[in-house]
Design a protein around this motif. Structure first.
Motif: not given
Length: 250
Positions: A35, A119-120, A123, A125-126
């Motif tokens: 990330r 993608a998870n 993401k 938003d997480y």
């Protein structure tokens, strides 16, 4: 990862480097490394999400299957709801590997090479995750990553049954700045108008309040938080059902 979590992780790396719990924290560090390399904020490990993830990995290892839906037909969202985790945004990644010297790294590489799983992980938003790793009898490793977007974390378990005289205690903390909270009580989740609602203003990082009930029955509790500096716009951050009764039997 907080400083205390990082300290415990370092100790585990030294003394218990191959334990499943250490591997879970190692995977978190790899997720956050990926990330960071993509300009995203780190995720925080959440114990309630990790318990659900670990249970699904354990179920897959014990029953020898590899699917998001378990043998009872439960989806990832069904399992989260069963654990009374009702974050509005959530997702799940799975991995299964065998025969690698360093299974965690191999699993994370494989997930990042898969568009859907990547993608998870990436993401925006997480902001939190639960990682559960289990080793089966045939030496296969099962990995489950449960992601969520959270405005708040409950530090006291939400009771499924409460006494009408005591009400429902809600205690926890926010991930971000000061918020206003609105809680609503409904008979049914889809009811247009709540039976009643209450505004709690100027909540700092921690919150602790009681939701009262006037009659026995089964109710839906919805928690909303403000989303802007003026604290005029609210969005739902959690919801759950609760059974209210007078005594032990009714």
């Amino acid at each position: 990862m907080t400083f205390w979590e990082f300290f415990k992780y370092c100790i585990r790396l030294i003394f218990l480097p191959r334990s499943l719990r250490t591997m879970e924290w190692k995977m978190l560090s790899l997720v956050n490394k990926d990330r960071k390399e993509n300009g995203l904020k780190k995720l925080r490990m959440q114990e309630d999400l990790r318990i659900v993830a670990r249970e699904h990995s354990k179920d897959m290892a014990r029953k020898d299957y590899f699917e998001h839906n378990n043998t009872l037909g439960q989806t990832p969202f069904d399992r989260l709801e069963q654990a009374r985790i009702t974050d509005v945004v959530a997702g799940e990644n799975l991995a299964k590997i065998r025969g690698y010297q360093i299974p965690v790294q191999r699993a994370q590489i494989g997930l990042m090479e898969s568009p859907g799983h990547r993608a998870n992980i990436l993401k925006p938003d997480y902001n939190c995750v639960g990682i559960g790793i289990i080793k089966s009898e045939n030496q296969s490793f099962y990995f489950t990553q449960n992601f969520a977007k959270r405005e708040l974390v409950f530090t006291k378990k939400i009771k499924e049954i409460v006494n009408i005289k005591k009400g429902l205690r809600i205690k926890g903390y926010f991930f971000k700045e000061t918020k206003d909270i609105i809680y609503q009580i409904k008979n049914h989740i889809d009811d247009k108008d709540p039976l009643y609602e209450n505004l709690i203003k100027g909540v700092e990082e921690n919150f602790d309040f009681i939701v009262p009930f006037s009659e026995i029955g089964i109710y839906q509790v919805l928690i909303f938080a403000s989303t802007d500096p003026d604290r005029k716009n609210f969005h739902i951050v959690n919801k759950f059902s609760v059974k209210v009764r007078k005594g032990w039997f009714f």
